[in-house]
Every structure is written in C-alpha cells, then in structure tokens.
Write a protein that holds these residues in place. Structure first.
Motif, PDB file in Angstrom:
ATOM      1  N   ARG A  36       0.802  -1.227   0.000  1.00  0.00           N
ATOM      2  CA  ARG A  36       0.000   0.000   0.000  1.00  0.00           C
ATOM      3  C   ARG A  36       0.829   1.268   0.000  1.00  0.00           C
ATOM      4  NH1 ARG A  36      -4.535  -0.510   4.488  1.00  0.00           N
ATOM      5  NH2 ARG A  36      -4.563  -2.722   4.143  1.00  0.00           N
ATOM      6  N   GLN A  37       1.784   1.335   0.892  1.00  0.00           N
ATOM      7  CA  GLN A  37       2.551   2.558   1.084  1.00  0.00           C
ATOM      8  C   GLN A  37       3.840   2.565   0.263  1.00  0.00           C
ATOM      9  OE1 GLN A  37       1.449   5.158   2.925  1.00  0.00           O
ATOM     10  NE2 GLN A  37      -0.419   4.001   3.304  1.00  0.00           N
ATOM     11  N   THR A  38       4.102   3.660  -0.419  1.00  0.00           N
ATOM     12  CA  THR A  38       5.364   3.828  -1.138  1.00  0.00           C
ATOM     13  C   THR A  38       6.418   4.304  -0.136  1.00  0.00           C
ATOM     14  OG1 THR A  38       4.223   4.412  -3.180  1.00  0.00           O
ATOM     15  CG2 THR A  38       6.534   5.071  -3.007  1.00  0.00           C
ATOM     16  N   PRO A  39       7.557   3.630  -0.085  1.00  0.00           N
ATOM     17  CA  PRO A  39       8.608   4.040   0.851  1.00  0.00           C
ATOM     18  C   PRO A  39       9.097   5.458   0.558  1.00  0.00           C
ATOM     19  CG  PRO A  39       9.105   1.903  -0.118  1.00  0.00           C
ATOM     20  CD  PRO A  39       7.942   2.450  -0.850  1.00  0.00           C
ATOM     21  N   LYS A  40       9.252   6.261   1.584  1.00  0.00           N
ATOM     22  CA  LYS A  40       9.768   7.617   1.413  1.00  0.00           C
ATOM     23  C   LYS A  40      11.251   7.601   1.049  1.00  0.00           C
ATOM     24  CE  LYS A  40       6.490   9.802   4.597  1.00  0.00           C
ATOM     25  NZ  LYS A  40       5.402   9.419   3.815  1.00  0.00           N
ATOM     26  N   ARG A  41      11.941   6.521   1.394  1.00  0.00           N
ATOM     27  CA  ARG A  41      13.366   6.397   1.107  1.00  0.00           C
ATOM     28  C   ARG A  41      13.608   5.444  -0.081  1.00  0.00           C
ATOM     29  NH1 ARG A  41      15.911   5.203   6.928  1.00  0.00           N
ATOM     30  NH2 ARG A  41      17.854   5.425   5.755  1.00  0.00           N
ATOM     31  N   GLY A  74      -4.238   9.250  -5.592  1.00  0.00           N
ATOM     32  CA  GLY A  74      -5.145   9.455  -4.472  1.00  0.00           C
ATOM     33  C   GLY A  74      -5.268   8.236  -3.583  1.00  0.00           C
ATOM     34  N   ALA A  75      -6.504   7.967  -3.141  1.00  0.00           N
ATOM     35  CA  ALA A  75      -6.740   6.850  -2.215  1.00  0.00           C
ATOM     36  C   ALA A  75      -6.463   5.490  -2.866  1.00  0.00           C
ATOM     37  CB  ALA A  75      -8.173   6.894  -1.711  1.00  0.00           C
ATOM     38  N   GLY A  76      -6.504   5.428  -4.179  1.00  0.00           N
ATOM     39  CA  GLY A  76      -6.262   4.171  -4.887  1.00  0.00           C
ATOM     40  C   GLY A  76      -4.804   3.922  -5.222  1.00  0.00           C
ATOM     41  N   ALA A  77      -3.922   4.815  -4.807  1.00  0.00           N
ATOM     42  CA  ALA A  77      -2.497   4.662  -5.128  1.00  0.00           C
ATOM     43  C   ALA A  77      -1.907   3.461  -4.386  1.00  0.00           C
ATOM     44  CB  ALA A  77      -1.737   5.928  -4.766  1.00  0.00           C
ATOM     45  N   ARG A  78      -1.070   2.738  -5.059  1.00  0.00           N
ATOM     46  CA  ARG A  78      -0.369   1.575  -4.503  1.00  0.00           C
ATOM     47  C   ARG A  78       1.090   1.623  -4.935  1.00  0.00           C
ATOM     48  NH1 ARG A  78      -4.180   1.634  -1.765  1.00  0.00           N
ATOM     49  NH2 ARG A  78      -5.825   0.111  -1.585  1.00  0.00           N
TER      50      ARG A  78
END
Length: 135
Positions: A36-41, A74-78
């Motif tokens: 779900r979350q894209t790593p910030k690093r 948006g909310a659908g981003a993966r």
C-alpha cells in the motif's frame, strides 16, 4: 551501507514454495511485490537494497530491489516494488511478526549463506545451528 526492506511472506512456508508459486502463477512476468505505502526512502532502496523475506518468523532469503514505483493516484495509489528474479538464501535469522514492511539497515541484514559458509546448507540445519549459537 545499503538500505533494505523486510516483509513477511504470507501463504508460503518455505523459499521453495515461494519460487514454485511464482513459476506457476506468474511465468515469464517480472517479479513484483505489491504494497500500500510507497517508501519515502525509495531512492536508497534502489541503490543496492534488497527485499528480505520472513517465513514463519525467520528471515530466509532476499531479492535485489530493481525499482520502486507508485501506481494510481489518491486513495487508490499503490506501490509496486520490482525485484530481481534471483532469490539469494541468507543465514536464517529470527524476526518477530509485524504488519506491512519495515526498513532494514545494512548492518542488521543477515549475510548470504554462500558468503558466510562457502556453500549450500539445508535451511533447517542452518536455523538449528543459529539457535544453538554454533554459527
């Protein structure tokens, strides 16, 4: 030192099961791990990082991270993490359960089995040797 990612492998109990699943379900396709979350690093992960996989509470293998991409908006981003097809076995290292994925510093990453002992060793034997403190 490289930055890595660690993630639980759900649905497979062994590295062999994971490899067989990919060969059967996704033949000829690139190896992509979805989250779900894209790593910030992400930039640090792509420059020499690997995805370490935890099977039943033990880190057993890693795959080099080739790309980290955000798909959708948006909310659908993966997030899609593209991995090298080669699955490198590592020294079995216990790891407690967690949700999602976590960063793993290079200094905390388990060594590759080949580089540590100079050859193949059955994963179960390697785990037992580690638990006994003999390795």
């Amino acid at each position: 030192m490289a930055l890595h990612m660690i993630k639980l492998c759900v649905g497979c109990d062994t590295v062999e099961e994971l490899l067989a699943w990919h060969a059967e379900e996704r033949p000829g396709r690139p190896w992509v791990m979805h989250t779900r979350q894209t790593p910030k690093r992400a930039d640090e992960l792509v420059t020499g990082g690997s995805l370490y996989r935890v099977f039943k509470g033990v880190i057993l293998c890693r795959q080099k991270i080739l790309a980290v991409d955000t798909v959708g908006e948006g909310a659908g981003a993966r997030c899609e993490v593209t991995l090298d097809a080669e699955c490198v076995r590592v020294a079995p290292t216990p790891r407690r359960a967690f949700q999602g994925w976590r960063y793993l510093d290079g200094k905390d990453a388990p060594p590759d089995l080949e580089s540590e002992i100079g050859g193949e060793i059955p994963p179960e034997l390697a785990r037992q040797l580690r638990e006994a403190g003999a390795w």
